[in-house]
Scaffold this active site. Structure first.
Site, PDB file in Angstrom:
ATOM      1  N   LYS A 295       9.650  -0.548  14.014  1.00  0.00           N
ATOM      2  CA  LYS A 295      10.251  -0.246  12.701  1.00  0.00           C
ATOM      3  C   LYS A 295      11.362   0.789  12.863  1.00  0.00           C
ATOM      4  O   LYS A 295      12.444   0.667  12.281  1.00  0.00           O
ATOM      5  CB  LYS A 295       9.196   0.333  11.752  1.00  0.00           C
ATOM      6  CG  LYS A 295       8.122  -0.627  11.312  1.00  0.00           C
ATOM      7  CD  LYS A 295       7.183   0.074  10.319  1.00  0.00           C
ATOM      8  CE  LYS A 295       5.948  -0.751  10.041  1.00  0.00           C
ATOM      9  NZ  LYS A 295       4.962  -0.066   9.219  1.00  0.00           N
TER      10      LYS A 295
ATOM     11  N   GLY B 131      -4.826  -1.512   4.850  1.00  0.00           N
ATOM     12  CA  GLY B 131      -4.019  -2.634   4.364  1.00  0.00           C
ATOM     13  C   GLY B 131      -4.675  -3.982   4.626  1.00  0.00           C
ATOM     14  O   GLY B 131      -4.755  -4.841   3.745  1.00  0.00           O
ATOM     15  N   ARG B 132      -5.188  -4.172   5.845  1.00  0.00           N
ATOM     16  CA  ARG B 132      -5.777  -5.482   6.182  1.00  0.00           C
ATOM     17  C   ARG B 132      -7.178  -5.649   5.600  1.00  0.00           C
ATOM     18  O   ARG B 132      -7.822  -6.677   5.819  1.00  0.00           O
ATOM     19  CB  ARG B 132      -5.749  -5.703   7.691  1.00  0.00           C
ATOM     20  CG  ARG B 132      -6.373  -4.591   8.518  1.00  0.00           C
ATOM     21  CD  ARG B 132      -6.006  -4.706   9.988  1.00  0.00           C
ATOM     22  NE  ARG B 132      -6.457  -3.554  10.753  1.00  0.00           N
ATOM     23  CZ  ARG B 132      -5.770  -2.416  10.888  1.00  0.00           C
ATOM     24  NH1 ARG B 132      -4.602  -2.286  10.307  1.00  0.00           N
ATOM     25  NH2 ARG B 132      -6.238  -1.430  11.621  1.00  0.00           N
TER      26      ARG B 132
ATOM     27  N   GLU C  60      10.563  -4.541   4.513  1.00  0.00           N
ATOM     28  CA  GLU C  60      10.686  -5.956   4.119  1.00  0.00           C
ATOM     29  C   GLU C  60      10.382  -6.109   2.622  1.00  0.00           C
ATOM     30  O   GLU C  60      11.104  -6.781   1.878  1.00  0.00           O
ATOM     31  CB  GLU C  60       9.702  -6.822   4.917  1.00  0.00           C
ATOM     32  CG  GLU C  60      10.003  -6.943   6.395  1.00  0.00           C
ATOM     33  CD  GLU C  60       9.408  -5.799   7.227  1.00  0.00           C
ATOM     34  OE1 GLU C  60       9.015  -4.753   6.644  1.00  0.00           O
ATOM     35  OE2 GLU C  60       9.358  -5.947   8.461  1.00  0.00           O
TER      36      GLU C  60
ATOM     37  N   LYS D 286       0.839  -1.204   0.000  1.00  0.00           N
ATOM     38  CA  LYS D 286       0.000   0.000   0.000  1.00  0.00           C
ATOM     39  C   LYS D 286       0.873   1.254   0.000  1.00  0.00           C
ATOM     40  O   LYS D 286       0.689   2.156  -0.803  1.00  0.00           O
ATOM     41  CB  LYS D 286      -0.933  -0.022   1.219  1.00  0.00           C
ATOM     42  CG  LYS D 286      -1.772   1.215   1.350  1.00  0.00           C
ATOM     43  CD  LYS D 286      -2.738   1.134   2.508  1.00  0.00           C
ATOM     44  CE  LYS D 286      -3.375   2.515   2.708  1.00  0.00           C
ATOM     45  NZ  LYS D 286      -4.342   2.563   3.785  1.00  0.00           N
TER      46      LYS D 286
ATOM     47  N   GLU E 174      -4.670  -6.367  14.751  1.00  0.00           N
ATOM     48  CA  GLU E 174      -4.148  -5.061  14.326  1.00  0.00           C
ATOM     49  C   GLU E 174      -5.283  -4.026  14.367  1.00  0.00           C
ATOM     50  O   GLU E 174      -5.031  -2.839  14.586  1.00  0.00           O
ATOM     51  CB  GLU E 174      -3.539  -5.150  12.910  1.00  0.00           C
ATOM     52  CG  GLU E 174      -2.522  -4.040  12.649  1.00  0.00           C
ATOM     53  CD  GLU E 174      -1.826  -4.149  11.301  1.00  0.00           C
ATOM     54  OE1 GLU E 174      -2.496  -4.037  10.264  1.00  0.00           O
ATOM     55  OE2 GLU E 174      -0.589  -4.340  11.280  1.00  0.00           O
TER      56      GLU E 174
ATOM     57  N   HIS F  76      -5.534 -32.950  17.365  1.00  0.00           N
ATOM     58  CA  HIS F  76      -4.442 -33.837  17.805  1.00  0.00           C
ATOM     59  C   HIS F  76      -3.267 -33.042  18.340  1.00  0.00           C
ATOM     60  O   HIS F  76      -2.148 -33.547  18.404  1.00  0.00           O
ATOM     61  CB  HIS F  76      -4.027 -34.748  16.645  1.00  0.00           C
ATOM     62  CG  HIS F  76      -5.130 -35.677  16.249  1.00  0.00           C
ATOM     63  ND1 HIS F  76      -5.333 -36.899  16.857  1.00  0.00           N
ATOM     64  CD2 HIS F  76      -6.142 -35.521  15.365  1.00  0.00           C
ATOM     65  CE1 HIS F  76      -6.410 -37.470  16.335  1.00  0.00           C
ATOM     66  NE2 HIS F  76      -6.919 -36.644  15.424  1.00  0.00           N
TER      67      HIS F  76
HETATM   68  O1  F6P Z   1       3.361  -2.518   9.581  1.00  0.00           O
HETATM   69  C1  F6P Z   1       2.024  -2.842   9.537  1.00  0.00           C
HETATM   70  C2  F6P Z   1       1.476  -2.637   8.174  1.00  0.00           C
HETATM   71  O2  F6P Z   1       1.406  -1.284   7.895  1.00  0.00           O
HETATM   72  C3  F6P Z   1       0.124  -3.297   7.971  1.00  0.00           C
HETATM   73  O3  F6P Z   1      -0.920  -2.536   8.442  1.00  0.00           O
HETATM   74  C4  F6P Z   1       0.117  -3.509   6.506  1.00  0.00           C
HETATM   75  O4  F6P Z   1      -0.850  -4.418   6.092  1.00  0.00           O
HETATM   76  C5  F6P Z   1       1.535  -3.999   6.287  1.00  0.00           C
HETATM   77  O5  F6P Z   1       2.311  -3.237   7.186  1.00  0.00           O
HETATM   78  C6  F6P Z   1       2.065  -3.841   4.905  1.00  0.00           C
HETATM   79  O6  F6P Z   1       2.020  -2.513   4.508  1.00  0.00           O
HETATM   80  P1  F6P Z   1       2.208  -2.119   2.993  1.00  0.00           P
HETATM   81  O7  F6P Z   1       1.097  -2.730   2.238  1.00  0.00           O
HETATM   82  O8  F6P Z   1       2.173  -0.625   2.985  1.00  0.00           O
HETATM   83  O9  F6P Z   1       3.548  -2.646   2.555  1.00  0.00           O
END
Ligand code: F6P
Length: 523
Positions: free
Chosen positions: A489, A263-264, A212, A206, A349, A380
């Site tokens: 972060k 995002g979620r 990452e 987003k 979240e 199990h």
């Molecule tokens: O760090 C949390 C977060 O912002 C989530 O809310 C989001 O889904 C995820 O990181 C990934 O964010 P992006 O889609 O901006 O890479």
């Protein structure tokens, strides 16, 4: 701007406390079924594409009536309407919360829509049409055998869960990979099996700033070039609200979305591209239609017959009165193996907050911890604790009536197991030997789908989104921000700098000691 009232500051709150102390905490479901012949019927709830049995829970009609009063007193309905209408209910970021618009059919207007809605809806549909046309192109491109989604959190969990859940509907000629972890083992392992000319990389983020994802995207680009790949535009596509940043990375094939999609909650947007490639345009549209049908149910059904509302009220009842700290989620369908992970982000979240919208500190607990695995496997492993552990952990099962495989006998076994677990938890089994004694009276909910299809999955996911909204609204928190992920972060960035410089000044003793250890090469 409508703001819900915190439930712990409303008149029904102390009434519920008194009800819990007098009767609620003594409720025995076994007796409740004897006393109320219609208990199953009353606590059964149908919603579009989903049926739920809420009767094996620790409530009765009186507690439910008080919880409904609580919902009314907080202004839940007005808050829900404000969300659907596009008001900026995400107040800490001053944004609308409009994932429901992503599944709204074109040209449908709702009462109270903010003036921007028609334009937003037109943008949604033109991006959707372009994204689905692209998905169809990829589906018919036989040179592409592997699709790699690089993204994390909401840019991974939704598409990953859905592509896995809908594997019966998946195009057989392509493999789908999901890389989220910055740990290079994951990307390296995926890349080892790939050829540049046969691979499509989807960079999903987003913000397009997530550390990452940016690192994995750069490594994938470097790998692609090192393999002799030249056509970046043909093999890399970016999904983001930040199209400028995608171009800075050299990716020109892009599909956008908007800051009013959390995002979620973004699986329904361009972030759903891997799913659209997997199940095709028609399947993706059916998924949206399933979500929309649940939206309409949530928006229009009376509170007492509204499945997301009833589930959300139960969540508040359990968290704030019984004090249950978690919910175990067990899908009785092997393809739903990423469902619990998906719900973890959605619930924790969204509602893992301790400060209300007005900035005041809450006096009550909020999100439960969500955890789980496919049901048969859980039986199990950790179900021992559900049946006999010292804590009561509510269980939520998803069962699917119709199998899509041809193997005889299996489905009946799966369903019998799902049902038996809810029965055993409630009925229990008395024994003089404490080790063999099952206390029973333990709560479970059973959610039933006729079949696992794009439509029913869409309805189920929208149901879960809305039940999270309901409890978050009652708690008076902002379910749509996530400031709690920021500090880690920032500190990770700082530690990377210190790693280079060796500067330990100002660090606490443990972090300084560990950083010093880590800077020494491992033998
Ligand atoms: O760090 C949390 C977060 O912002 C989530 O809310 C989001 O889904 C995820 O990181 C990934 O964010 P992006 O889609 O901006 O890479």
């Amino acid at each position: 701007m409508f703001m819900p009232l915190r439930c712990d500051q409303t008149t029904p709150w102390p009434l519920l406390q008194a009800h819990y102390a007098d009767r609620g905490r003594h409720l025995d479901m076994r007796r409740a079924f004897e006393q109320d012949a219609d208990r199953f019927a009353h606590f059964s709830q149908s919603a579009p594409h989903v049926f739920a049995d809420l009767s094996k829970n620790l409530w009765d009609r009186d507690s439910e009536a008080l919880l409904l009063d609580l919902a009314r007193a907080t202004g839940l309905e007005a808050h829900r309407n404000a969300m659907f209408a596009g008001e900026a209910i995400n107040t800490t970021e001053n944004r609308a919360v409009l994932h429901t618009l992503l599944r709204r059919p074109a040209n449908v207007a709702l009462p109270g829509d903010v003036p921007e809605t028609a334009q937003r809806l037109a943008d949604v549909h033109s991006t959707l049409n372009a994204m689905l046309a692209f998905a169809e192109e990829v589906r018919s491109d036989t040179t592409i055998t592997d699709v790699v989604n690089i993204g994390i959190g909401g840019s991974d969990l939704g598409p990953h869960m859905a592509v896995r859940a809908l594997e019966e509907f998946r195009i057989p000629s392509k493999r789908f990979h999901f890389v989220s972890n910055v740990d290079g083992h994951e990307l390296h392992h995926v890349l080892q099996g790939l050829k540049a000319e046969n691979t499509l990389f989807i960079i999903a983020s987003k913000t397009f700033t997530t550390a990452e994802t940016m690192m994995n995207a750069r490594s994938a680009l470097a790998w692609f070039t090192a393999q002799g790949g030249q056509d970046v535009a043909g093999h890399f596509v970016a999904l983001s609200t930040n199209l400028e940043a995608t171009r800075a990375l050299g990716i020109t094939t892009t599909f956008g979305f908007w800051d009013w999609v959390g995002g979620r909650y973004s699986l329904w947007s361009a972030i759903g591209l891997p799913m659209a490639i997997a199940i095709g345009e028609q399947g993706f549209r059916e998924f949206l239609a399933g979500g929309h049908a649940m939206d309409e149910h949530f928006r229009t059904a009376p509170l007492a017959q509204n499945l997301p509302v009833r589930l959300g009220l139960l969540d508040v009842w359990y968290r704030n009165f019984y004090g249950f700290t978690s919910r175990c989620v067990a899908p009785y369908h092997a393809s739903m193996c990423r469902y619990a992970a998906y719900l973890q982000q959605l619930e924790m979240e969204s509602n893992g907050k301790r400060v209300a919208l007005d900035g005041s500190t809450l006096t009550c607990a909020t999100s439960p911890a969500i955890w789980g695995e496919p049901g048969t496997n859980g039986q199990h492993a950790f179900f021992q604790m559900l049946h006999q552990g010292a804590d009561v952990l509510p269980l939520e099962i998803v069962a699917v009536r119709k199998a899509s495989h041809p193997l005889p006998g299996h489905q009946q076994k799966v369903l019998a197991n799902a049902l038996a677990q809810t029965q055993a938890l409630m009925v229990g089994k008395a024994s003089d030997d404490g080790h063999r004694h099952f206390p029973g009276n333990r709560p479970s909910t059973l959610i039933l789908l006729d079949a696992l299809t794009p439509t029913t999955l869409g309805a189920l996911i929208a149901l879960q989104e809305h039940r999270v909204f309901v409890s978050g609204s009652l708690w008076g928190i902002n379910s749509f921000d996530q400031w709690g992920v920021e500090l880690g972060k920032v500190l990770a960035k700082d530690l990377e700098t210190r790693w280079e410089s060796g500067d330990l000044a100002g660090l606490d003793g443990s972090t300084a000691g560990l950083l010093q250890m880590l800077r020494t090469p491992a033998v």
